[in-house]
Structures are given as C-alpha cells and as structure tokens.
Scaffold this motif. Structure first.
Motif, short mmCIF file in Angstrom:
data_model
loop_
_atom_site.label_atom_id
_atom_site.label_comp_id
_atom_site.label_asym_id
_atom_site.label_seq_id
_atom_site.Cartn_x
_atom_site.Cartn_y
_atom_site.Cartn_z
N SER A 136 0.83 -1.22 0.00
CA SER A 136 0.00 0.00 0.00
C SER A 136 0.86 1.26 0.00
O SER A 136 0.33 2.37 0.13
N HIS A 188 -3.53 6.21 2.59
CA HIS A 188 -3.21 4.93 1.93
C HIS A 188 -4.45 4.06 1.83
O HIS A 188 -5.36 4.18 2.63
N ARG A 189 -4.40 3.17 0.86
CA ARG A 189 -5.52 2.25 0.65
C ARG A 189 -5.09 0.82 0.99
O ARG A 189 -3.93 0.45 0.80
N ASN A 191 -4.62 -3.14 0.47
CA ASN A 191 -4.24 -3.87 -0.74
C ASN A 191 -4.84 -5.27 -0.71
O ASN A 191 -5.59 -5.64 0.20
N LEU A 217 -5.44 0.11 8.17
CA LEU A 217 -5.96 -0.39 6.88
C LEU A 217 -6.84 -1.63 7.05
O LEU A 217 -7.66 -1.92 6.18
N VAL A 220 -10.17 -0.17 7.43
CA VAL A 220 -10.59 0.47 6.19
C VAL A 220 -11.07 -0.56 5.17
O VAL A 220 -12.02 -0.32 4.43
N CYS A 221 -10.45 -1.74 5.17
CA CYS A 221 -10.89 -2.75 4.19
C CYS A 221 -12.14 -3.48 4.66
O CYS A 221 -12.71 -4.26 3.91
N GLU A 376 -13.64 -0.33 -2.83
CA GLU A 376 -12.87 0.84 -3.23
C GLU A 376 -13.75 1.84 -4.00
O GLU A 376 -13.58 3.04 -3.89
N VAL A 379 -15.70 3.73 -1.45
CA VAL A 379 -14.86 4.74 -0.79
C VAL A 379 -14.66 5.93 -1.71
O VAL A 379 -14.80 7.08 -1.31
N SER A 383 -15.68 9.73 -0.76
CA SER A 383 -14.56 10.51 -0.23
C SER A 383 -14.82 12.01 -0.35
O SER A 383 -15.46 12.50 -1.28
N ASP A 417 -10.70 7.79 6.03
CA ASP A 417 -11.77 7.05 5.37
C ASP A 417 -12.76 6.61 6.43
O ASP A 417 -12.40 6.18 7.49
#
Ligand code: CNA
Length: 429
Positions: A136, A188-189, A191, A217, A220-221, A376, A379, A383, A417
C-alpha cells in the motif's frame, strides 16, 4: 485506552499478569551471549536490540526468493543453503540445531489450502505486521533500503527505537509526529492482502486478526472491530502521554498534520495518538489471545519480523498440532529453526504474490477482486475533498489546545476514510 508508564524500570516486580508492555528484542542469541536485560513476555528476560546489532541484522537480512528456492524434491540446493545461512544472524550459525536441513516447505501453501478446502480450518488466527502494508506504499521498519530504520535521517533521531520511545517523545515529539503524518489513516488504501484477510472473515473462518500495524488499513478494508486486535494501538483515539486524559482524535490529527503540537487541556503535556510506545501497556483487547490461540486451528503469520515482544511470542502459543503458515520475505521467529516443527509451513517471497497464489489455490481470487472493486468504489464515491474535510474537521478553539512547532511548515491532510464496520457487516457473512 488505559495505560501506565514504562515497566522497563520495574524488572524486580512480579511478571505482569493483567498488563503487558511492548518491547523490542533480538531473537537470535547464541548460547555464549549474555542474558537479555528487557522484560520479555510472560516474565522471560529478553535482550534489547542495540543500534549496532540492528545495523548488523539489517546487513544480514537480504535473502531473495530465488536464492532460497529448494530443489524440486523439496530440499535445498547447496547454493541456496548457503544463502539462507548467510541471511541468519551470526548468533545462530554456531548452533548445530540451526543447520538448515529442510528449511522450506515448498508445497506448504498447497497443503494449507487443502486443509482449508477440506473444512479443517474454521478458527483461523492471523498475526500480521508492517509487511502486509508495504504494497500500500507504507514502508515497514526493517526492510533494508526502504524500511524506516534505513531512512532515519528523515526523522533526526539517534537510534531507531527512539521514534517509539516515550521518554524521547516527552522531550521531542517531532520525530514521532513526522512519522505519524505519513501513517495517519487516510493517505493509503488497503491492498489485496488486507482483502484476503477480510475474505477469511467473509467465509466465517477468521477467529481473530492480531496486527502490529497502526495504519488502520484492516478497518478500512472492512474487517470488523470485533475480529481485530490492534496490538500496538491506533490513531483512532488520542490522549495525554503524561496524565492519559483523553483528547479528541480529530483535533490531535489536525494539529499534527499542520505541524502543531496538541496539548493536554488538563496538564498541558503533549498529547499523542494512542499508538503503543515501547514500555507502554498493550490494549486490554490484546488479552483475547489467551482465549483465541488455544482455540485456533490454523495460524497464518504474515509480513512481520517477529522482533517485538510480547507480540512475537504469540505465535508459540497455538497448540503444537496446529498448522502454522509463515508468509514473508524471509524466515523469522520459530521458522528460523530447522527442522521446522511438524505442521509448520513457510512460503517466502513477495507477500502480495504469495497471497494471490494462495487465494487462487483456494478459488477465492475472483471474489477478492470483486470485494476490492466494490469497497474501493464505495470509498471513492464517499470521499470528501481534502480541503473540505480539513475545514469540516477544524476544531473550535484549536489555538488554545495546540501550539506551533518551531520552524515547521504547514501541510495539508487527507480525510480519514470512514467506511468500516457498518459497511463490512453489511457485506460480510
Ligand atoms: P518489520 O520489523 O519492519 O518487519 C516487516 C517484515 O515484513 C520483514 O520481515 C520484511 O521482510 C517483511 N516484508 C516487508 N515487505 C514485504 C513484502 N512485500 N513481501 C514479503 N515480506 C515483506 O515490521 P513488524 O511489523 O514486524 O514490526 C512491528 C512494528 C512495526 C510495529 O510496532 C508497527 O507499529 C511498526 N510499523 C507499522 C507500520 C504500519 O502500520 N504499516 C509501518 C512501519 C512500522
């Protein structure tokens, strides 16, 4: 987060039962080496890593996948064996038990995939570190060249661990705040690797994920809170480093991202995000490990050097018959010992490649790709432009609760996020 100050200076005390503190250590001591000085897990003594030992370790830590590939019969070729040996710390080379006999289980990934497909792994515990987030774009600590420890000049600190040393922070929070700016959730996103773990949850196979990462993360996922133990804390909350009075996390973020120092409204000491520093207590949630690890029927260890205690020793607490799968660039922790324990498998190489192959073996690749796409996209459409989010999150009366860092240039921030648990529960199970 309930925390108390360092226990490094309390070595004579009873081994902690209800609190564990974070410590750094070298895990490869030769029999001739003196005993460690830091208090390790479960009361054991561990040696703290010195600057020079760290530098030596870094120089010895380059083992490429090609160098360590075994022959088709699963044995190491002579050249490979030498490469692996060279990759070990000097402490282990004199130990006859460290002579590599069968250091890699080439079919390990397939064996574990078979177990999962047969329904034999329904309580999977994942133990993860910074290596799951390098894809990421977040550097880990110890990878030579790109790791944060190899780029210390950016942070102006005398030794690597200073960045997470609470006394150092007390005198000069700037190095940690510089790092925090890079790690704050929002830039960051997640992965493929994060989504693979989320898929384990989606398939009702994830008992718990224990992460050392502070980048957020996992949430976030969409891995739900109750499936996640952020053993080294996170940026989600903040508090005074001295009196532990809590402080609004968004205000702390705003101050730090704009090169100001958030200050405690109660005692005027510096506020920090609730990331666990060396010598600080781990979050209470970490103690779930006493229930989880005995229950686990598969342990997956990914992207960690297993250098930080007490976290590193968790991997030794599953039942001896439970398969353990290490996915990393090189062997770490108990996987450095050969022969490996029965049921131990490791697949060395780039983690994202390995996890993709694992997912393909399991037949999950399409679903993971689809999950990533939908999450994604969600998001992307939710955003908020950074400028708006900054204005929205600008705290009232900010100047009273933060002070400028001398000589610091202002900088913008991306918004955190916000998709996490609610969305994950909607799309999982
Ligand atoms: P580490 O000591 O830097 O180890 C990372 C491990 O991952 C090493 O063994 C690497 O070889 C391996 N690795 C890195 N990238 C890859 C890759 N692409 N493929 C395969 N293997 C890879 O980090 P640990 O997590 O073990 O150390 C724990 C520290 C690091 C925690 O306290 C964290 O707070 C801290 N940290 C976290 C982050 C983050 O949140 N993303 C980033 C940097 C440091």
């Amino acid at each position: 987060m309930n925390r108390s100050r360092s226990s490094f200076d309390k070595k004579a005390a009873q081994p902690p039962v209800t609190r564990l503190t974070r410590s750094s250590q070298v895990r490869h001591s030769s029999p001739a080496e003196p005993h460690d000085s830091g208090l390790g897990p479960y009361g054991k003594q561990r040696r703290k890593q010195t600057d020079s030992a760290l530098a030596q370790n870094l120089s010895q830590m380059s083992v490429s996948r090609q160098e360590i590939l075994p022959t088709s019969k699963g044995k190491m070729s002579k050249g490979s064996r030498d490469s692996v040996q060279a990759g070990r710390s000097s402490g282990s080379t004199s130990d006859p038990s460290s002579v590599p006999v069968k250091p890699l289980s080439r079919g390990g990934l397939a064996s574990v995939a078979r177990l999962v497909k047969l329904g034999r792994c329904k309580n999977v515990v994942v133990v993860a570190g910074a290596g799951i987030s390098t894809a990421s774009g977040i550097p880990d600590f110890r990878t030579p060249g790109t790791g944060l420890y190899a780029n210390l000049e950016k942070y102006n600190i005398p030794y690597p661990e200073a960045i997470f040393n609470i006394d150092y922070f007390s005198n000069d929070p700037q190095p940690f705040f510089s790092l925090a700016k890079a790690l704050y959730p929002g830039s960051h996103r997640p992965n493929y690797i994060h989504y693979f773990i989320r898929m384990l949850h989606h398939k009702s196979l994830l008992l718990r994920m224990y992460t050392q990462n502070i980048d957020g993360l996992e949430k976030v996922c969409g891995i739900p809170d109750d499936k996640l133990v952020e053993a080294h804390g996170s940026f989600a909350t903040a508090s005074c480093h001295l009196c532990y009075t809590s402080y609004p996390a968004e205000e702390a973020k705003y101050a730090i991202m704009n090169d100001n120092v958030p200050i405690c409204t109660f005692c005027a000491a510096t506020v920090k995000p609730d990331v666990v520093f060396f010598g600080e207590d781990l979050p209470q949630k970490y103690f779930l490990h006493t229930e989880d690890f005995p229950k686990a029927d598969l342990l997956i260890i990914m992207g960690t050097s297993l250098q930080i205690e007490p976290f590193a020793s968790l991997v030794n607490t599953v039942r001896s018959t439970v398969p353990r799968l290490l996915l990393n660039r090189h062997a770490v922790g108990p996987f450095e010992k050969v022969p490996l324990r029965r049921g131990d498998h490791m697949e060395l190489g780039d983690l994202e490649d390995t996890v993709r192959r694992f997912a393909e073996m399991l037949g999950w690749n399409g679903e993971i790709e689809e999950l990533m796409r939908s999450q994604e996209t969600l998001v992307g459409s939710n955003s908020i432009p950074a400028s708006q989010s900054r204005a929205a999150s600008e705290p009232q009366g900010r100047t009273e609760t933060s002070r400028s860092r001398p000589g610091a240039a202002g900088s913008g921030s991306e918004e955190t996020d916000s998709e996490t648990d609610s969305k994950s529960s909607a799309s999982s199970n």
